[in-house]
Design a protein around this motif. Structure first.
Motif, PDB file in Angstrom:
ATOM      1  N   ILE A  53       0.845  -1.187   0.000  1.00 20.76           N
ATOM      2  CA  ILE A  53       0.000   0.000   0.000  1.00 20.76           C
ATOM      3  C   ILE A  53       0.886   1.245   0.000  1.00 20.76           C
ATOM      4  CG2 ILE A  53      -1.883  -1.185   1.161  1.00 20.76           C
ATOM      5  CD1 ILE A  53      -1.019   0.149   3.734  1.00 20.76           C
ATOM      6  N   GLY A  54       0.266   2.392  -0.003  1.00 21.15           N
ATOM      7  CA  GLY A  54       1.030   3.637   0.084  1.00 21.15           C
ATOM      8  C   GLY A  54       1.029   4.441  -1.194  1.00 21.15           C
ATOM      9  N   TYR A  55       0.402   3.928  -2.250  1.00 18.96           N
ATOM     10  CA  TYR A  55       0.423   4.660  -3.523  1.00 18.96           C
ATOM     11  C   TYR A  55      -0.354   5.976  -3.436  1.00 18.96           C
ATOM     12  CZ  TYR A  55       2.363   0.451  -5.541  1.00 18.96           C
ATOM     13  OH  TYR A  55       3.169  -0.614  -5.813  1.00 18.96           O
ATOM     14  N   LEU A  56      -1.263   6.072  -2.498  1.00 15.86           N
ATOM     15  CA  LEU A  56      -2.055   7.296  -2.368  1.00 15.86           C
ATOM     16  C   LEU A  56      -1.664   8.097  -1.130  1.00 15.86           C
ATOM     17  CD1 LEU A  56      -5.744   6.462  -3.311  1.00 15.86           C
ATOM     18  CD2 LEU A  56      -4.225   8.055  -4.408  1.00 15.86           C
ATOM     19  N   HIS A  57      -0.475   7.828  -0.610  1.00 17.27           N
ATOM     20  CA  HIS A  57      -0.062   8.513   0.615  1.00 17.27           C
ATOM     21  C   HIS A  57       0.138   9.999   0.333  1.00 17.27           C
ATOM     22  CE1 HIS A  57       1.533   9.202   4.502  1.00 17.27           C
ATOM     23  NE2 HIS A  57       2.763   9.386   4.112  1.00 17.27           N
ATOM     24  N   ARG A  58      -0.613  10.842   1.056  1.00 17.15           N
ATOM     25  CA  ARG A  58      -0.526  12.271   0.816  1.00 17.15           C
ATOM     26  C   ARG A  58      -0.128  13.028   2.068  1.00 17.15           C
ATOM     27  NH1 ARG A  58      -6.368  11.437  -0.868  1.00 17.15           N
ATOM     28  NH2 ARG A  58      -5.842   9.817   0.599  1.00 17.15           N
ATOM     29  N   CYS A  59       0.439  12.319   3.033  1.00 17.00           N
ATOM     30  CA  CYS A  59       0.947  12.961   4.260  1.00 17.00           C
ATOM     31  C   CYS A  59      -0.141  13.742   4.974  1.00 17.00           C
ATOM     32  CB  CYS A  59       2.105  13.904   3.967  1.00 17.00           C
ATOM     33  SG  CYS A  59       3.279  13.303   2.807  1.00 17.00           S
ATOM     34  N   ALA A  60      -1.365  13.235   4.977  1.00 14.53           N
ATOM     35  CA  ALA A  60      -2.478  13.979   5.578  1.00 14.53           C
ATOM     36  C   ALA A  60      -2.204  14.299   7.041  1.00 14.53           C
ATOM     37  CB  ALA A  60      -3.769  13.183   5.437  1.00 14.53           C
ATOM     38  N   GLU A  61      -1.555  13.377   7.759  1.00 11.36           N
ATOM     39  CA  GLU A  61      -1.325  13.618   9.185  1.00 11.36           C
ATOM     40  C   GLU A  61      -0.315  14.737   9.395  1.00 11.36           C
ATOM     41  OE1 GLU A  61      -0.439   9.846  11.034  1.00 11.36           O
ATOM     42  OE2 GLU A  61      -2.359   9.005  10.419  1.00 11.36           O
ATOM     43  N   LYS A  62       0.709  14.788   8.550  1.00 12.79           N
ATOM     44  CA  LYS A  62       1.695  15.871   8.652  1.00 12.79           C
ATOM     45  C   LYS A  62       1.027  17.201   8.330  1.00 12.79           C
ATOM     46  CE  LYS A  62       6.126  17.109   9.031  1.00 12.79           C
ATOM     47  NZ  LYS A  62       6.906  16.850  10.253  1.00 12.79           N
TER      48      LYS A  62
END
Lengths: 412, 176
Positions: A53-62
């Protein structure tokens, strides 16, 4: 090399097959977004299934650590983009818990109304795309036809169809409209003149009546369809213990026979919304299940969602008079620069895909020190390797589809 | 069961390893020493009175104010926390646990702090710990497969650390 095989169906026993690594995704249509499954197969049988997974990681938490809380609401839309209303609600409640805010009664019932409509829309997509995964196209078209009308309602309510950002800290951005133009999709279905205007709740009721009748149709098309049963019943069996240990929630957990729903069992700030509402929580096993179905299989998970649509319709119906009778405003003021107390909260709510959690740490500034989004699909997907072993390759889409994951929420 | 009772059950079993009492907050928490975490986790799951069989969430949190002008008002010593949100399906109660470790092991910058894994106790901890390792930079000792989960395997740094430097380039892709 000769072997003694008693089974007369085995005709070749000196052919060796090699193990093969098969990449499914990230652009495979039945992986529901950009999910890559690395399959170790021996012939048709899958021995190991590793999700990447991780292809859509957009650093939302950061990003959340650098924004005031109301500014982060649009980012929650983009996590589970099929149930934006429910995601907004979960986050708004977490902030309200942190700053000790209680929304008034009107906002409360407005939220039940919109969140349950969101649940219906989300489960309709789950149903339609599940049919698509299993090779039947028409349920998808029906599901999207109905969902379209809900999205039209959302558009009338807040201007957006998918990324609503409607429910926000303190209530909701707008009040519900008094009167709307009947959505074209609905007027075509009901054969009334296009462009007619009617009171909002009347239109909603017209739609709910239409939708209710369609549910029996869906059952004929999918739930009771022998091909569908053969592809789902008894496949992807997830035991109760495994489901709990792997943090599965929502329909996946209830499909495994665990009677747990945060709308009833959650924290007071959330269950307060549903006080005085009459609804049931569908839990497997079902008395009307086909004989092939076993507890915790694909069919049960699917059926839980179908039954939840019926319950969500009931909740929407109940919320309308409560909303109309309630006093107060749809929104209590929450200033963008409100300083968050030096405290921390964690709150989970029941989203269509399971329990979505938000963990917020305040530190005296408007921006949280930590904004954490715990995703339900993330947990639900983590069991794939355990239920995808020793099964034919063709059952993989059936299992992944029954988990109903949304990658935007997993990768955040 | 409220947190006071849970704490006294734990204190009876583990003594000083579970701190002197629950920390006051909206969601009060119990602090567990990293060395005792593995045993505490098993106890919490298996004890008849507690039955915390569901790990709702596990996440890391970095406490640091990199801006020296704001550091005085920050109010926390620099450290890293791992936060465990537990619940019991049967008894329907909740618990928050924390493990506090220094930002770097032995205060050597770049040496990730170590926390024992609980992936053998709750299956979902496997993925959550991989995420905490990936984004916050915590080494979970004993984890069967501690690889990055959201970022690519050759990514440098841990994005949710407060002093994380945003990369200007990754495989020829410009970052600014």
């Amino acid at each position: 090399m000769s072997m003694q095989v008693e089974d007369p169906r085995v005709v070749e026993f000196d052919v060796q097959t090699d193990e093969m690594l098969v990449n499914m995704g990230p652009q495979h249509p039945s992986t529901h977004g950009v999910l890559r499954l690395l399959l170790r197969t021996d012939g048709e049988i899958v021995h190991e299934c590793t999700p990447h997974i991780g292809y859509l990681h957009r650093c939302a938490e950061k990003i959340g650590e650098n924004l005031a809380t109301p500014q982060w609401v649009p980012y929650t839309d983009r996590m589970d983009y099929l149930a934006a209303m429910n995601m907004n609600l979960g986050f708004a409640l977490a902030v309200e818990k942190l700053v000790d805010m209680e929304v008034n009664e009107k906002a409360l019932h407005l939220r039940v109304f919109i969140a349950e409509l969101g649940r219906v829309a989300s489960h309709l997509v789950a149903m339609g795309t599940y049919g698509l995964d299993l090779g039947t196209f028409s349920p998808f078209l029906y599901a999207f036809r109905e969902r379209e009308i809900i999205l039209d309602f959302f558009e009338e309510v807040c201007g957006a169809r998918l990324t609503c950002s409607y429910v926000t800290v303190g209530g909701a951005t707008h009040d519900l409209p008094e009167e709307i133009e009947i959505p074209d999709g609905l007027s075509a279905l009901l054969e009334i003149d296009p462009g007619r205007r009617a009171p909002f709740f009347e239109v909603v009721e017209m739609f709910l009546q239409w939708l209710e009748k369609r549910i029996a149709e869906y059952h004929t098309l999918l739930t009771r369809n022998q091909i569908f049963i053969s592809r789902t019943a008894g496949i992807g069996e997830l035991s109760r213990e495994m489901a709990i240990s792997y943090g599965c929630t929502g329909p996946v957990l209830r499909g495994s026979g665990v009677d747990y729903d945060l709308r009833r069992d959650g924290e007071a700030i959330y269950t307060r919304m549903y006080e005085g509402y009459d609804f049931e929580i569908p839990v497997a096993p079902f008395a009307d299940a086909p004989p092939e179905a076993v507890l915790g299989d694909n069919w049960c998970r699917f059926y839980v969602r179908m039954m939840e649509v019926v319950q969500a319709i009931r909740l929407v119906r109940q919320s309308i008079p409560k909303y109309q009778a309630a006093e107060g405003s749809h929104r209590d003021a929450f200033k963008m620069n409100t300083k968050l107390p030096k405290d921390e909260v964690y709150l989970e709510t029941e989203c269509p895909r399971g329990q979505m959690g938000f963990y917020l740490v305040g530190n005296g500034t408007a921006e949280p020190l930590r904004a954490r989004a715990k995703s339900s699909s993330f947990c639900n997907l983590s069991i794939t390797d355990h239920i995808c072993r020793g099964i034919p390759l063709a059952d993989i889409p059936s299992i992944i589809g029954s988990l109903d994951v949304v990658m935007g929420e997993i990768d955040r | 069961m409220d947190i006071q009772e849970i704490h006294s059950i734990l204190a009876e079993e583990f003594g000083d390893d579970v701190g002197s009492g629950p920390h006051e907050a909206k969601d009060p928490w119990i602090e567990v020493a990293p060395s005792a975490l593995a045993q505490v986790a098993v106890f919490l799951r298996d004890d008849e009175r507690l039955q915390f069989n569901h790990l709702n969430d596990l996440c890391g949190c970095d406490y640091l104010e990199p801006d020296p002008k704001k550091a005085a008002k920050f109010g926390h010593d620099p450290h890293v926390e791992v936060v465990y949100q537990l619940s019991s399906i049967e008894l329907n109660h909740r618990l928050k646990l924390k493990v506090v470790v220094p930002r770097w092991k032995d205060d050597v910058e770049g040496q990730l702090p170590e926390v024992p894994t609980v992936s053998g106790v709750w299956g979902i901890a496997d993925w959550h710990e991989r995420e905490a390792y990936d984004l916050v930079g915590i080494l979970f000792t004993g984890h069967p497969n501690l690889r990055r989960i959201l970022c690519p395997e050759d990514w440098e740094g841990h994005a949710l650390r407060k002093d994380y430097d945003f990369p200007l380039e990754y495989h020829g892709i410009r970052g600014k």
